[in-house]
Enzyme design. Structure first.
Site, PDB file in Angstrom:
ATOM      1  CB  VAL A 152      -0.863   0.341   0.963  1.00 16.72           C
ATOM      2  CG1 VAL A 152      -1.302   1.207   1.192  1.00 16.72           C
ATOM      3  CG2 VAL A 152      -1.955  -1.159   1.130  1.00 16.72           C
ATOM      4  NE  ARG A 173      -6.219   7.176   3.294  1.00 11.97           N
ATOM      5  CZ  ARG A 173      -6.050   8.167   3.063  1.00 11.97           C
ATOM      6  NH1 ARG A 173      -7.442   8.286   2.173  1.00 11.97           N
ATOM      7  NH2 ARG A 173      -4.617   8.777   1.773  1.00 11.97           N
ATOM      8  N   GLY A 174      -7.250   0.965   5.777  1.00 16.38           N
ATOM      9  CA  GLY A 174      -8.146  -0.571   5.497  1.00 16.38           C
ATOM     10  C   GLY A 174      -7.882  -1.022   4.316  1.00 16.38           C
ATOM     11  CG  LEU A 175      -6.848   1.286   0.967  1.00 12.21           C
ATOM     12  CD1 LEU A 175      -6.295   2.283   0.135  1.00 12.21           C
ATOM     13  CD2 LEU A 175      -8.192   0.397   0.625  1.00 12.21           C
ATOM     14  N   GLY A 176      -4.345  -1.703   2.617  1.00 11.31           N
ATOM     15  CA  GLY A 176      -3.926  -3.515   3.184  1.00 11.31           C
ATOM     16  C   GLY A 176      -4.685  -4.644   3.766  1.00 11.31           C
ATOM     17  NE  ARG A 177      -8.177  -5.307   8.952  1.00  7.19           N
ATOM     18  CZ  ARG A 177      -7.044  -5.917   9.661  1.00  7.19           C
ATOM     19  NH1 ARG A 177      -7.481  -7.656   9.186  1.00  7.19           N
ATOM     20  NH2 ARG A 177      -6.908  -5.260  10.592  1.00  7.19           N
ATOM     21  CD  GLU A 230       8.526 -16.990   1.950  1.00  6.81           C
ATOM     22  OE1 GLU A 230       8.110 -16.093   1.200  1.00  6.81           O
ATOM     23  OE2 GLU A 230       8.298 -18.210   1.384  1.00  6.81           O
ATOM     24  CG  ASN A 261       6.741  -5.342   7.451  1.00  9.51           C
ATOM     25  OD1 ASN A 261       5.912  -4.940   8.127  1.00  9.51           O
ATOM     26  ND2 ASN A 261       6.713  -5.710   6.093  1.00  9.51           N
ATOM     27  CE1 TYR A 282       0.932 -10.038   4.968  1.00 13.57           C
ATOM     28  CE2 TYR A 282       2.454 -10.679   5.884  1.00 13.57           C
ATOM     29  CZ  TYR A 282       1.725  -9.546   4.797  1.00 13.57           C
ATOM     30  OH  TYR A 282       2.342  -9.047   3.586  1.00 13.57           O
TER      31      TYR A 282
HETATM   32  C1  LIG Z   1       1.902  -3.570   5.477  1.00 17.33           C
HETATM   33  C2  LIG Z   1       0.691  -2.880   4.650  1.00 17.33           C
HETATM   34  C3  LIG Z   1       0.703  -3.453   3.821  1.00 17.33           C
HETATM   35  C4  LIG Z   1      -0.112  -2.484   5.541  1.00 17.33           C
HETATM   36  O1  LIG Z   1      -1.103  -2.002   4.896  1.00 17.33           O
HETATM   37  P1  LIG Z   1      -2.504  -0.961   5.426  1.00 17.33           P
HETATM   38  O2  LIG Z   1      -3.112  -0.774   4.388  1.00 17.33           O
HETATM   39  O3  LIG Z   1      -1.285  -0.134   5.997  1.00 17.33           O
HETATM   40  O4  LIG Z   1      -2.579  -1.666   6.877  1.00 17.33           O
HETATM   41  P2  LIG Z   1      -4.310  -1.510   7.473  1.00 17.33           P
HETATM   42  O5  LIG Z   1      -4.666   0.051   7.162  1.00 17.33           O
HETATM   43  O6  LIG Z   1      -5.184  -2.238   6.905  1.00 17.33           O
HETATM   44  O7  LIG Z   1      -4.267  -2.266   8.492  1.00 17.33           O
HETATM   45  C5  LIG Z   1      -4.826  -3.481   8.835  1.00 17.33           C
HETATM   46  C6  LIG Z   1      -3.523  -4.473  10.114  1.00 17.33           C
HETATM   47  O8  LIG Z   1      -2.443  -4.204   9.584  1.00 17.33           O
HETATM   48  C7  LIG Z   1      -1.262  -4.070  11.064  1.00 17.33           C
HETATM   49  N1  LIG Z   1      -1.070  -2.140  11.250  1.00 17.33           N
HETATM   50  C8  LIG Z   1      -0.961  -1.629   9.973  1.00 17.33           C
HETATM   51  N2  LIG Z   1      -0.189  -0.690  10.337  1.00 17.33           N
HETATM   52  C9  LIG Z   1       0.699  -0.745  11.396  1.00 17.33           C
HETATM   53  C10 LIG Z   1       1.383  -0.436  12.579  1.00 17.33           C
HETATM   54  N3  LIG Z   1       2.056   0.938  12.069  1.00 17.33           N
HETATM   55  N4  LIG Z   1       1.848  -0.483  13.231  1.00 17.33           N
HETATM   56  C11 LIG Z   1       1.380  -2.299  14.034  1.00 17.33           C
HETATM   57  N5  LIG Z   1       0.119  -2.962  12.823  1.00 17.33           N
HETATM   58  C12 LIG Z   1       0.160  -2.587  11.946  1.00 17.33           C
HETATM   59  C13 LIG Z   1      -2.870  -3.905  11.942  1.00 17.33           C
HETATM   60  O9  LIG Z   1      -3.583  -5.002  12.139  1.00 17.33           O
HETATM   61  C14 LIG Z   1      -3.993  -3.029  11.200  1.00 17.33           C
HETATM   62  O10 LIG Z   1      -4.959  -3.506  11.822  1.00 17.33           O
HETATM   63  P3  LIG Z   1      -5.678  -2.828  13.225  1.00 17.33           P
HETATM   64  O11 LIG Z   1      -5.854  -1.773  12.414  1.00 17.33           O
HETATM   65  O12 LIG Z   1      -7.227  -3.638  13.000  1.00 17.33           O
HETATM   66  O13 LIG Z   1      -5.191  -2.948  14.275  1.00 17.33           O
HETATM   67  C15 LIG Z   1       1.218  -1.580   4.023  1.00 17.33           C
HETATM   68  O14 LIG Z   1       2.043  -1.083   5.867  1.00 17.33           O
HETATM   69  C16 LIG Z   1       2.011  -1.355   3.746  1.00 17.33           C
HETATM   70  O15 LIG Z   1       2.174  -1.360   2.118  1.00 17.33           O
HETATM   71  N6  LIG Z   1       3.400  -1.747   4.049  1.00 17.33           N
HETATM   72  C17 LIG Z   1       5.561  -1.586   3.051  1.00 17.33           C
HETATM   73  C18 LIG Z   1       5.043  -2.865   2.448  1.00 17.33           C
HETATM   74  C19 LIG Z   1       5.346  -4.099   2.977  1.00 17.33           C
HETATM   75  O16 LIG Z   1       5.739  -4.329   4.093  1.00 17.33           O
HETATM   76  N7  LIG Z   1       4.457  -4.739   2.762  1.00 17.33           N
HETATM   77  C20 LIG Z   1       4.031  -6.868   3.230  1.00 17.33           C
HETATM   78  C21 LIG Z   1       5.501  -6.838   3.051  1.00 17.33           C
HETATM   79  S1  LIG Z   1       5.216  -9.035   3.928  1.00 17.33           S
END
Ligand SMILES: CC(C)(COP(=O)(O)OP(=O)(O)OC[C@H]1O[C@@H](n2cnc3c(N)ncnc32)[C@H](O)[C@@H]1OP(=O)(O)O)[C@@H](O)C(=O)NCCC(=O)NCCS
Length: 153
Positions: A78, A85-89, A110, A115, A122
């Site tokens: 994301v 904002r919920g997009l990762g979920r 993996e 991270n 996950y």
């Molecule tokens: C990991 C990633 C995909 C999450 O996407 P996101 O849109 O920020 O996540 P969401 O808003 O959907 O949050 C979903 C859940 O992720 C976790 N999460 C997201 N940001 C977090 C933070 N800063 N610290 C801890 N948990 C976090 C929480 O479990 C959260 O659920 P909750 O809000 O109910 O607690 C995003 O941070 C990203 O792209 N990171 C960089 C790339 C990466 O690391 N990808 C994964 C490789 S394995």
């Protein structure tokens, strides 16, 4: 999630034409980003490659290799300004649904131990940590382990 968006995000297949935007996002969020060629190869190989389109702007994307018995999530991303904002979920839920539709019975991925955001996501989605792959990732100095996570579909 919908309350945070003027227009509902929608998932659509990733095209080669999307890769300029994808390559703006990728190096900004990973220490060791995928290359343009990695994405292009994934599209050409027929992997399940999707982007999240928020009113015409690509806010996230991912790549799933879906086999008959197993699916492997290779990339889930994301853009920094769209995180939290919920997009990762949303994206992960879509990939789990795609894996189920492909008749996979297990899904793997993996993740770097460092991270914590991704690991938390996950775990909340039902993945369990299976084992550690030693020295799997390149790191600033040397290599970093990967945690192999799995979900029974
Ligand atoms: C990991 C990633 C995909 C999450 O996407 P996101 O849109 O920020 O996540 P969401 O808003 O959907 O949050 C979903 C859940 O992720 C976790 N999460 C997201 N940001 C977090 C933070 N800063 N610290 C801890 N948990 C976090 C929480 O479990 C959260 O659920 P909750 O809000 O109910 O607690 C995003 O941070 C990203 O792209 N990171 C960089 C790339 C990466 O690391 N990808 C994964 C490789 S394995």
């Amino acid at each position: 999630m919908s309350a945070q968006f003027d227009t509902l995000p929608k998932l659509r297949p990733m095209r080669v034409a999307d890769l300029d935007r994808v390559m703006q996002i990728e190096p900004a969020i990973y220490s060791h980003p995928w290359t343009h060629g990695n994405f292009e190869d994934s599209i050409k190989a027929g992997y399940s490659c999707w982007v999240i389109d928020c009113a015409g702007v690509i806010a996230g994307y991912g790549v799933l290799m879906a086999g008959v018995r197993e699916a492997h999530l290779l990339n889930l991303s994301v853009a920094a300004e769209w995180q939290g904002r919920g997009l990762g979920r949303y994206l992960l839920d879509q990939f789990i649904a795609i894996a189920r539709d492909s008749d996979a019975v297990q899904m793997f991925l993996e993740v770097r131990p460092s991270n914590l955001a991704a690991r938390h996501l996950y775990l909340q989605s039902g993945f369990r940590e299976i084992t550690v792959r030693r020295g799997y990732y390149p790191a600033g100095r040397g290599r970093e382990d990967a945690i192999l996570m799995g979900l029974v579909l």
